[in-house]
Motif scaffolding. Structure first.
Motif, PDB file in Angstrom:
ATOM      1  N   HIS A   1      17.778   9.609  -1.284  1.00  0.00           N
ATOM      2  CA  HIS A   1      16.569  10.296  -0.840  1.00  0.00           C
ATOM      3  C   HIS A   1      16.148   9.759   0.516  1.00  0.00           C
ATOM      4  N   SER A   2      15.216  10.440   1.128  1.00  0.00           N
ATOM      5  CA  SER A   2      14.841  10.147   2.513  1.00  0.00           C
ATOM      6  C   SER A   2      14.068   8.855   2.673  1.00  0.00           C
ATOM      7  N   GLY A   3      13.604   8.289   1.553  1.00  0.00           N
ATOM      8  CA  GLY A   3      12.769   7.095   1.610  1.00  0.00           C
ATOM      9  C   GLY A   3      11.357   7.361   1.137  1.00  0.00           C
ATOM     10  N   THR A   4      11.011   8.629   0.971  1.00  0.00           N
ATOM     11  CA  THR A   4       9.693   9.012   0.479  1.00  0.00           C
ATOM     12  C   THR A   4       9.858   9.807  -0.801  1.00  0.00           C
TER      13      THR A   4
ATOM     14  N   ALA B   1       9.532   4.195   1.685  1.00  0.00           N
ATOM     15  CA  ALA B   1      10.381   3.085   2.103  1.00  0.00           C
ATOM     16  C   ALA B   1      10.612   3.048   3.611  1.00  0.00           C
ATOM     17  N   GLY B   2      10.369   4.170   4.286  1.00  0.00           N
ATOM     18  CA  GLY B   2      10.527   4.186   5.737  1.00  0.00           C
ATOM     19  C   GLY B   2      11.927   4.536   6.209  1.00  0.00           C
TER      20      GLY B   2
ATOM     21  N   GLN C   1      21.410   0.888  -0.878  1.00  0.00           N
ATOM     22  CA  GLN C   1      20.972   0.916   0.518  1.00  0.00           C
ATOM     23  C   GLN C   1      19.476   1.046   0.532  1.00  0.00           C
ATOM     24  N   ALA C   2      18.793   0.136   1.205  1.00  0.00           N
ATOM     25  CA  ALA C   2      17.335   0.180   1.219  1.00  0.00           C
ATOM     26  C   ALA C   2      16.814  -0.154   2.598  1.00  0.00           C
TER      27      ALA C   2
ATOM     28  N   PRO D   1       0.811  -1.226   0.000  1.00  0.00           N
ATOM     29  CA  PRO D   1       0.000   0.000   0.000  1.00  0.00           C
ATOM     30  C   PRO D   1       0.843   1.274   0.000  1.00  0.00           C
ATOM     31  N   LEU D   2       2.115   1.173   0.387  1.00  0.00           N
ATOM     32  CA  LEU D   2       2.970   2.356   0.455  1.00  0.00           C
ATOM     33  C   LEU D   2       3.989   2.412  -0.675  1.00  0.00           C
ATOM     34  N   HIS D   3       3.880   1.497  -1.660  1.00  0.00           N
ATOM     35  CA  HIS D   3       4.868   1.442  -2.735  1.00  0.00           C
ATOM     36  C   HIS D   3       4.114   1.199  -4.035  1.00  0.00           C
ATOM     37  N   GLU D   4       4.021   2.228  -4.859  1.00  0.00           N
ATOM     38  CA  GLU D   4       3.221   2.142  -6.073  1.00  0.00           C
ATOM     39  C   GLU D   4       4.039   2.631  -7.269  1.00  0.00           C
ATOM     40  N   VAL D   5       4.018   1.861  -8.347  1.00  0.00           N
ATOM     41  CA  VAL D   5       4.673   2.251  -9.593  1.00  0.00           C
ATOM     42  C   VAL D   5       3.701   1.994 -10.737  1.00  0.00           C
TER      43      VAL D   5
END
Length: 296
Positions: A97-100, A36-37, A295-296, A9-13
């Motif tokens: 990036h910050s993850g968002t 990504a949090g 890095q993820a 729900p938080l990752h859409e492409v």
């Protein structure tokens, strides 16, 4: 056909083709919304296309490989962008990036960027710029409109309208440049430049001038990027290095090793290992691995 991937729900492409009148120059649109949090670091590999990124609510910091993230590809202090326009490049960069992140990416052939923005493409080579630097406030207004639209199909329709206007008002690439690019891509960068010049009935000097204007790189440099992309496809497919060097037009295996290390900051073995074991790797265009999540 549109392609949609929802990892969570938080990752859409969402990936779709552009309006037919924008093809084949504009290859696809990719809409994304990722949470990504935690921060993400991505290696962006050398590519033979231009990218327009319209960011809605995030910032990405770009640094050069091997510079400790302290410099951009031109050697200046690293820079942070919400939206950016990137031309063809011969070396990798690292983006953090910050993850968002939330926005739309437009992937196009280099000559399509020339037709769309009307600037000599060599001004964008090895560089990333804010789209407003080359297109004025119209790009910022477009990005604001897209961010306010609540659904992807309507966003893509609005993007089609805007880009069609730009292409219709733009200079248009030389027909022989289109032919030259198709020939070079079709040979995966191995076609001799002298043969390309004869095929087009241009002197090599004319060919270089038009390449730099409408594609961004001199013919030999563009061919080098295409050969490297081909080599990376073969590497990820598991082919032996000696075979890759021969098929991708390198003098020998040592030459291939140097090119990959120069472009990515990694040896072929390290690059392959990172690609196979990374949290994610993206094949964005024609099966070419162009993005590696570090890095993820």
């Amino acid at each position: 056909m549109p392609y949609r991937s929802v990892v969570s729900p938080l990752h859409e492409v969402v990936q779709v083709p552009p309006h037919p009148r924008l093809r084949p120059g504009v290859q696809f649109y990719r809409g994304f919304r990722i949470h990504a949090g935690r921060p993400r670091e991505r290696l962006e590999l050398p590519v033979g296309f231009a990218t327009l990124l319209l960011g809605f609510d995030h910032r990405i910091t770009i640094g050069a490989v091997g510079a400790g993230r302290a410099a951009d590809p031109a050697g200046a202090p690293r820079k942070t962008y919400t939206s950016l326009l990137a031309g063809i490049r011969t070396n990798s960069v690292i983006g953090v990036h910050s993850g968002t992140v939330h926005g739309i990416e437009v992937v196009m052939r280099p000559w399509a960027a020339y037709a769309m923005f009307g600037v000599p493409m060599h001004e964008l080579t090895e560089r990333l710029v804010d789209p407003t630097d080359v297109a004025g406030t119209t790009m910022r207004r477009l990005t604001d409109r897209l961010a306010e639209i609540p659904d992807w199909p309507s966003r893509f329709t609005e993007l089609d309208r805007s880009l069609l206007r730009r292409v219709e008002d733009g200079p248009g690439p030389a027909p022989r440049i289109l032919r030259a690019w198709d020939l070079l891509v079709g040979s995966a960068g191995t076609m001799p430049i002298a043969d390309l010049s004869r095929e087009l009935d241009w002197s090599e000097r004319q060919l270089e001038r038009r390449f730099r204007e409408q594609l961004g790189l001199a013919p030999k440099a563009a061919a080098r990027v295409l050969r490297l992309q081909h080599a990376m496809r073969l590497l990820v497919a598991g082919r032996p290095l000696a075979e890759i060097a021969s098929r991708a037009g390198f003098y020998d295996q040592s030459h291939l090793n140097r090119e990959i290390r120069t472009a990515t900051g990694m040896t072929p073995g390290v690059f392959l290992s990172r690609t196979l074991h990374a949290p994610a790797a993206a094949a964005r265009v024609d099966g070419t691995v162009t993005t590696l999540v570090l890095q993820a």
